[in-house]
Design an enzyme around this catalytic site. Structure first.
Site, PDB file in Angstrom:
ATOM      1  CG  HIS A  82      -1.934   0.867   1.454  1.00 57.43           C
ATOM      2  ND1 HIS A  82      -1.813   2.220   1.296  1.00 57.43           N
ATOM      3  CD2 HIS A  82      -3.230   0.667   1.808  1.00 57.43           C
ATOM      4  CE1 HIS A  82      -2.962   2.801   1.550  1.00 57.43           C
ATOM      5  NE2 HIS A  82      -3.843   1.871   1.864  1.00 57.43           N
ATOM      6  CD  GLU A 127      -3.236   0.957  -1.913  1.00 60.78           C
ATOM      7  OE1 GLU A 127      -3.659  -0.149  -1.555  1.00 60.78           O
ATOM      8  OE2 GLU A 127      -3.807   2.028  -1.647  1.00 60.78           O
ATOM      9  CG  ASP A 161     -10.862   3.812  -2.092  1.00 58.30           C
ATOM     10  OD1 ASP A 161     -10.022   2.991  -2.506  1.00 58.30           O
ATOM     11  OD2 ASP A 161     -11.404   3.738  -0.973  1.00 58.30           O
TER      12      ASP A 161
END
Ligand code: BG6
Length: 373
Positions: free
Chosen positions: A157, A259, A202
């Site tokens: 991450h 990520e 996101d």
């Protein structure tokens, strides 16, 4: 100065390992969570973001750097968010490479522990961080020591430091499908050639290419991966930032998470087998002429392999018992931290690649060194 590896105290009394190259490039890895918190290229520029309000305490996730999400990405499963391994102090340093002829590295390992009590598998997760002058590699190696197939999702991450997230561009995602977590996981396809951050983002992109590029003004960071099929792009955005107690005021602008992950389809590792995956970052920094004079050994790993091959041949046998193989493969300084039993444990994870586990042929030694280090 030559390459250095130091085990030193970090924030909150937690132990960290600092790798420094002769060129000045460095990185820092907390043993807690096997969490990388700093990566500086040889020009002294910090490439990772860590929040000024981050906690550094057992049981709490460090905000920034490279958290390891394992054995669960986000809330996609029955374990805690992003899995238990970023908030456990059961990690141990297993290997340190400070040989001036090789890229400095540290290997940190987690196996069955209190934090994993609800995870129904016996495992060993080995994480290696290797530093070059303008790059950083982090690799995961997961061995399933259970009798049943192990499943997990995962992500490295990474929080990249950026000058202002609203001006950054991410390339490599055009035409790809993504699950939009800001819209309850709705699947869309990215039309734009470059992704620009216009508020909270996101997204879990599925089946992403091996390389993506983050462009921030004159700087480009290449984000490469192998073994991780998916990628996540995340920034909290201005509106929600104030609700994150461990994010410094206004600092939502200073990071972008890109990520590498295995998320869409869980990884399955058969009993006794291993799974490996890694990510590699490179920063576009002009290499000064003087770097050559610093004696940076690009051929360090090849030289080491040659030496070990010569020692193997000198034995005059087709294969060596593990004890003898260990003797010639592992340098005296590494033996202090990486014992014969550790080596034998690692060999167990090579069921697929190795013909037998009592003896090592030269080919097997090579595979082992190239994979484990
Ligand atoms: O606050 P945490 O647990 O570190 O998670 C941060 C973010 O991590 C990202 O990987 C997720 O996509 C986000 O949904 C999540 O909010």
């Amino acid at each position: 100065m030559s390459n250095q590896v130091e085990q030193i105290p970090g924030e909150g009394g937690l132990e960290k390992v600092k790798l420094t190259r002769a060129s000045g490039a460095s990185c820092e890895v907390y043993v807690y969570g096997a969490h990388v918190t700093s990566w500086k290229t040889f020009d002294g520029v910090e490439r990772l973001y860590v929040s000024s309000a981050s906690k550094f305490a057992s049981g709490q996730a460090i905000r920034g750097g490279i958290p390891i999400c394992w054995p669960q990405f986000n809330t996609r499963g029955t374990y805690g968010k992003h899995g238990f391994c970023r908030t456990t102090d059961s990690w141990v340093v297993r290997r340190i490479v400070s040989d001036p002829k090789r890229d400095p590295s540290v290997t940190i390992e987690l196996s069955d522990c209190e934090a994993s009590k609800d995870f129904p598998f016996s495992f060993k997760l080995t994480y290696t961080v290797t530093l070059s002058d303008s790059g950083l590699t982090t690799s995961m190696h997961v061995v399933n020591n259970s009798d049943d197939p192990m499943t997990f999702t995962t992500a490295l991450h990474t929080y990249f430091a950026v000058s202002d997230v609203t001006t950054v561009k991410v390339s490599g995602l055009q035409g790809l499908k993504f699950e939009d977590s800001t819209k309850g996981g709705e699947v869309s396809e990215q039309a734009d050639e470059q992704l620009m951050i216009r508020g909270e983002v996101d997204r879990v992109y599925l089946d992403t290419p091996e390389e993506m590029l983050i462009t921030d003004g004159d700087t480009a960071i290449s984000v490469k991966k192998s073994g991780f099929p998916d990628s996540v792009v995340w920034n909290i955005g201005e509106e929600k930032a104030a609700g994150m107690s461990d994010l410094g005021a206004g600092e939502w602008r200073r990071y972008l998470c890109v990520e590498a992950g295995a998320i869409g389809t869980p990884v399955v590792v058969e009993p006794g087998a291993a799974w490996v995956a890694e990510q590699r970052f490179g920063a576009s920094v002009a290499v000064p002429m003087s770097l050559a004079e610093l004696g940076e050994p690009e051929v360090g790993d090849a030289e080491r392999l040659n030496k070990i091959e010569a020692a193997f041949k000198a034995k005059g046998k087709a294969s060596l018992p593990l004890e003898e193989a260990y003797e010639i493969m592992i340098s005296p300084e590494e033996k202090g931290i990486y014992g014969l039993n550790d080596f034998k444990e690692d060999v167990k994870g090579f069921e697929d690649q190795m013909a037998n586990k009592e003896q090592f042929t030269w080919e097997e030694i090579k595979v082992f060194l190239e994979t484990v280090g």
